[in-house]
Design a protein around this motif. Structure first.
Motif, PDB file in Angstrom:
ATOM      1  N   GLU A  18     -46.337  28.523  36.041  1.00 54.59           N
ATOM      2  CA  GLU A  18     -45.803  29.708  35.158  1.00 54.59           C
ATOM      3  C   GLU A  18     -46.545  30.868  35.161  1.00 54.59           C
ATOM      4  OE1 GLU A  18     -44.740  27.706  31.411  1.00 54.59           O
ATOM      5  OE2 GLU A  18     -42.783  27.234  32.102  1.00 54.59           O
ATOM      6  N   GLY A  19     -47.233  31.237  36.286  1.00 52.58           N
ATOM      7  CA  GLY A  19     -47.908  32.526  36.373  1.00 52.58           C
ATOM      8  C   GLY A  19     -49.402  32.389  36.178  1.00 52.58           C
ATOM      9  N   GLU A  20     -49.748  31.264  35.838  1.00 48.35           N
ATOM     10  CA  GLU A  20     -51.116  30.865  35.546  1.00 48.35           C
ATOM     11  C   GLU A  20     -51.864  30.436  36.891  1.00 48.35           C
ATOM     12  OE1 GLU A  20     -52.381  28.700  32.009  1.00 48.35           O
ATOM     13  OE2 GLU A  20     -50.408  28.816  31.307  1.00 48.35           O
ATOM     14  N   ARG A  21     -53.218  30.304  36.685  1.00 52.50           N
ATOM     15  CA  ARG A  21     -53.833  29.977  38.022  1.00 52.50           C
ATOM     16  C   ARG A  21     -54.298  28.672  37.855  1.00 52.50           C
ATOM     17  NH1 ARG A  21     -56.499  31.178  42.269  1.00 52.50           N
ATOM     18  NH2 ARG A  21     -58.613  30.730  42.816  1.00 52.50           N
ATOM     19  N   ALA A  22     -54.289  27.914  38.935  1.00 47.97           N
ATOM     20  CA  ALA A  22     -54.589  26.433  38.824  1.00 47.97           C
ATOM     21  C   ALA A  22     -56.135  26.357  39.014  1.00 47.97           C
ATOM     22  CB  ALA A  22     -53.995  25.965  40.095  1.00 47.97           C
ATOM     23  N   ALA A  23     -56.630  25.423  38.286  1.00 41.29           N
ATOM     24  CA  ALA A  23     -58.130  25.126  38.567  1.00 41.29           C
ATOM     25  C   ALA A  23     -58.431  23.997  39.365  1.00 41.29           C
ATOM     26  CB  ALA A  23     -58.756  24.922  37.218  1.00 41.29           C
ATOM     27  N   GLY A  24     -57.448  23.505  39.708  1.00 45.55           N
ATOM     28  CA  GLY A  24     -57.571  22.139  40.660  1.00 45.55           C
ATOM     29  C   GLY A  24     -56.231  21.462  40.851  1.00 45.55           C
ATOM     30  N   THR A  25     -55.873  20.952  42.052  1.00 48.98           N
ATOM     31  CA  THR A  25     -54.813  20.069  41.991  1.00 48.98           C
ATOM     32  C   THR A  25     -55.052  18.870  42.806  1.00 48.98           C
ATOM     33  OG1 THR A  25     -53.571  22.040  42.534  1.00 48.98           O
ATOM     34  CG2 THR A  25     -52.368  20.416  43.096  1.00 48.98           C
ATOM     35  N   LEU A  26     -54.414  17.642  42.480  1.00 43.93           N
ATOM     36  CA  LEU A  26     -54.466  16.463  43.230  1.00 43.93           C
ATOM     37  C   LEU A  26     -53.085  16.335  43.869  1.00 43.93           C
ATOM     38  CD1 LEU A  26     -56.546  14.201  40.682  1.00 43.93           C
ATOM     39  CD2 LEU A  26     -57.276  15.155  42.736  1.00 43.93           C
ATOM     40  N   MET A  27     -52.930  16.151  45.016  1.00 45.01           N
ATOM     41  CA  MET A  27     -51.674  15.896  45.657  1.00 45.01           C
ATOM     42  C   MET A  27     -51.551  14.575  46.154  1.00 45.01           C
ATOM     43  SD  MET A  27     -49.781  17.964  48.921  1.00 45.01           S
ATOM     44  CE  MET A  27     -49.536  19.215  47.711  1.00 45.01           C
ATOM     45  N   PHE A  28     -50.469  13.949  45.978  1.00 48.73           N
ATOM     46  CA  PHE A  28     -50.327  12.557  46.342  1.00 48.73           C
ATOM     47  C   PHE A  28     -48.844  12.732  47.140  1.00 48.73           C
ATOM     48  CE2 PHE A  28     -52.360  12.308  42.603  1.00 48.73           C
ATOM     49  CZ  PHE A  28     -53.658  11.771  42.731  1.00 48.73           C
ATOM     50  N   THR A  29     -48.829  12.554  48.455  1.00 43.94           N
ATOM     51  CA  THR A  29     -47.619  12.694  49.293  1.00 43.94           C
ATOM     52  C   THR A  29     -47.145  11.887  50.110  1.00 43.94           C
ATOM     53  OG1 THR A  29     -46.317  14.603  50.852  1.00 43.94           O
ATOM     54  CG2 THR A  29     -48.613  14.163  51.239  1.00 43.94           C
ATOM     55  N   CYS A  30     -46.181  11.363  50.260  1.00 50.04           N
ATOM     56  CA  CYS A  30     -45.481  10.419  51.016  1.00 50.04           C
ATOM     57  C   CYS A  30     -45.776  10.342  52.402  1.00 50.04           C
ATOM     58  CB  CYS A  30     -43.951  10.046  50.793  1.00 50.04           C
ATOM     59  SG  CYS A  30     -43.307   8.502  51.625  1.00 50.04           S
ATOM     60  N   ASN A  31     -46.313   9.311  53.079  1.00 52.91           N
ATOM     61  CA  ASN A  31     -46.312   9.275  54.369  1.00 52.91           C
ATOM     62  C   ASN A  31     -44.933   9.512  55.254  1.00 52.91           C
ATOM     63  OD1 ASN A  31     -45.133   6.674  54.106  1.00 52.91           O
ATOM     64  ND2 ASN A  31     -47.253   6.012  54.641  1.00 52.91           N
ATOM     65  N   GLY A  32     -43.882   9.645  54.668  1.00 53.04           N
ATOM     66  CA  GLY A  32     -42.579   9.705  55.443  1.00 53.04           C
ATOM     67  C   GLY A  32     -42.289  11.236  54.987  1.00 53.04           C
ATOM     68  N   ARG A  33     -43.026  11.989  54.629  1.00 52.25           N
ATOM     69  CA  ARG A  33     -42.928  13.471  54.963  1.00 52.25           C
ATOM     70  C   ARG A  33     -43.840  14.022  55.956  1.00 52.25           C
ATOM     71  NH1 ARG A  33     -40.716  16.189  49.949  1.00 52.25           N
ATOM     72  NH2 ARG A  33     -42.245  17.957  50.030  1.00 52.25           N
ATOM     73  N   GLY A  34     -44.785  14.849  55.839  1.00 51.17           N
ATOM     74  CA  GLY A  34     -45.410  15.175  57.125  1.00 51.17           C
ATOM     75  C   GLY A  34     -44.510  15.681  58.195  1.00 51.17           C
ATOM     76  N   THR A  35     -45.051  15.084  59.420  1.00 49.44           N
ATOM     77  CA  THR A  35     -44.287  15.744  60.546  1.00 49.44           C
ATOM     78  C   THR A  35     -42.950  14.586  60.766  1.00 49.44           C
ATOM     79  OG1 THR A  35     -45.619  14.184  62.004  1.00 49.44           O
ATOM     80  CG2 THR A  35     -46.311  16.582  61.840  1.00 49.44           C
ATOM     81  N   ALA A  45     -59.381  24.454  45.113  1.00 46.66           N
ATOM     82  CA  ALA A  45     -59.544  22.899  44.625  1.00 46.66           C
ATOM     83  C   ALA A  45     -58.248  22.145  44.776  1.00 46.66           C
ATOM     84  CB  ALA A  45     -59.902  22.906  43.158  1.00 46.66           C
ATOM     85  N   LEU A  46     -57.821  21.701  45.989  1.00 42.07           N
ATOM     86  CA  LEU A  46     -56.867  21.149  46.198  1.00 42.07           C
ATOM     87  C   LEU A  46     -57.422  19.634  47.329  1.00 42.07           C
ATOM     88  CD1 LEU A  46     -53.902  20.683  46.688  1.00 42.07           C
ATOM     89  CD2 LEU A  46     -53.938  22.003  48.960  1.00 42.07           C
ATOM     90  N   ALA A  47     -56.914  18.664  46.688  1.00 44.37           N
ATOM     91  CA  ALA A  47     -57.610  17.283  47.213  1.00 44.37           C
ATOM     92  C   ALA A  47     -56.195  16.331  47.048  1.00 44.37           C
ATOM     93  CB  ALA A  47     -58.592  16.957  46.502  1.00 44.37           C
ATOM     94  N   GLY A  48     -56.142  15.391  48.075  1.00 49.79           N
ATOM     95  CA  GLY A  48     -55.386  14.439  47.783  1.00 49.79           C
ATOM     96  C   GLY A  48     -55.259  13.498  49.203  1.00 49.79           C
ATOM     97  N   PHE A  49     -53.971  12.746  49.219  1.00 45.71           N
ATOM     98  CA  PHE A  49     -53.911  11.817  50.255  1.00 45.71           C
ATOM     99  C   PHE A  49     -52.375  11.497  50.528  1.00 45.71           C
ATOM    100  CE2 PHE A  49     -55.623   9.600  46.648  1.00 45.71           C
ATOM    101  CZ  PHE A  49     -54.457   8.609  46.527  1.00 45.71           C
ATOM    102  N   PHE A  50     -52.203  10.840  51.536  1.00 40.05           N
ATOM    103  CA  PHE A  50     -50.760  10.279  51.855  1.00 40.05           C
ATOM    104  C   PHE A  50     -50.921   8.895  51.123  1.00 40.05           C
ATOM    105  CE2 PHE A  50     -51.210  13.050  55.446  1.00 40.05           C
ATOM    106  CZ  PHE A  50     -49.897  13.703  55.425  1.00 40.05           C
ATOM    107  N   CYS A  51     -49.563   8.853  50.748  1.00 45.41           N
ATOM    108  CA  CYS A  51     -49.301   7.387  49.881  1.00 45.41           C
ATOM    109  C   CYS A  51     -47.907   6.590  50.689  1.00 45.41           C
ATOM    110  CB  CYS A  51     -48.832   7.645  48.405  1.00 45.41           C
ATOM    111  SG  CYS A  51     -50.214   8.752  47.695  1.00 45.41           S
ATOM    112  N   ALA A  52     -47.668   5.369  50.310  1.00 42.74           N
ATOM    113  CA  ALA A  52     -46.538   4.884  50.361  1.00 42.74           C
ATOM    114  C   ALA A  52     -45.764   4.790  49.350  1.00 42.74           C
ATOM    115  CB  ALA A  52     -46.799   3.356  51.382  1.00 42.74           C
ATOM    116  N   GLY A  53     -45.690   5.501  48.663  1.00 41.49           N
ATOM    117  CA  GLY A  53     -44.859   5.548  47.112  1.00 41.49           C
ATOM    118  C   GLY A  53     -45.712   6.315  46.334  1.00 41.49           C
ATOM    119  N   GLU A  54     -44.942   7.115  45.291  1.00 40.08           N
ATOM    120  CA  GLU A  54     -45.669   8.026  44.295  1.00 40.08           C
ATOM    121  C   GLU A  54     -45.069   7.546  42.915  1.00 40.08           C
ATOM    122  OE1 GLU A  54     -45.688   8.997  48.229  1.00 40.08           O
ATOM    123  OE2 GLU A  54     -44.099   9.621  47.191  1.00 40.08           O
ATOM    124  N   ILE A  55     -45.605   7.799  41.841  1.00 39.38           N
ATOM    125  CA  ILE A  55     -44.813   7.519  40.465  1.00 39.38           C
ATOM    126  C   ILE A  55     -44.893   9.013  40.082  1.00 39.38           C
ATOM    127  CG2 ILE A  55     -45.381   6.440  38.204  1.00 39.38           C
ATOM    128  CD1 ILE A  55     -47.210   4.544  39.584  1.00 39.38           C
TER     129      ILE A  55
END
Length: 139
Positions: free
Chosen positions: A69-86, A107-117
């Protein structure tokens, strides 16, 4: 093709994000019955969906913008499905690039998953083909 189950039936209109998405696991051609990868209550609203790269990108960008909402992120953890990507997008690292564009890439970090909550209708569910993020705001 995915089945979208409405979790909160107490709404006048259903929008993106109101559906718990589940795969079709079988079809009985004689009766026309379908099997869905989730218990379906009698009378529960079900809508068929086709997931595509354009709508996945729009969903991600809309939710990222709403998260800060217009603020700046101090950091982000991303968990993305391995069915996304290419498998979904024409270029690699789509979700990470979109998050970096909208939130800043310091400050963006994360990894691919086989399911996310993540939540649907205020309840947590296990999802597939999603990107789930924890965004930490400055201040």
């Amino acid at each position: 093709m995915l089945a979208g189950l409405v979790i909160d039936e107490n709404r006048a209109d259903y929008r993106r994000g109101d559906y718990l998405m589940r795969g079709l696991t079988g079809v009985d051609e004689e009766t026309g019955a379908i099997a869905v990868g989730e218990a379906v209550r009698v009378g529960q609203t079900l809508r068929f969906h086709v997931r595509d790269a354009a709508s996945a990108d729009a969903d991600l960008r809309e939710n990222l913008s709403a998260a800060v909402e217009g603020e700046r992120a101090a950091g982000t953890l991303m968990f993305t499905c391995n069915g996304r990507g290419t498998n979904l997008f024409s270029a690699p690292d789509h979700d990470a690039r979109a998050a970096a564009e909208l939130l800043g890439d310091d400050a963006l970090a994360g990894f691919f998953c086989a399911g996310e909550i993540g939540p649907v209708g205020g309840k947590p569910f296990l999802h597939g083909f999603t990107a789930t993020l924890a965004v930490f705001l400055e201040g």
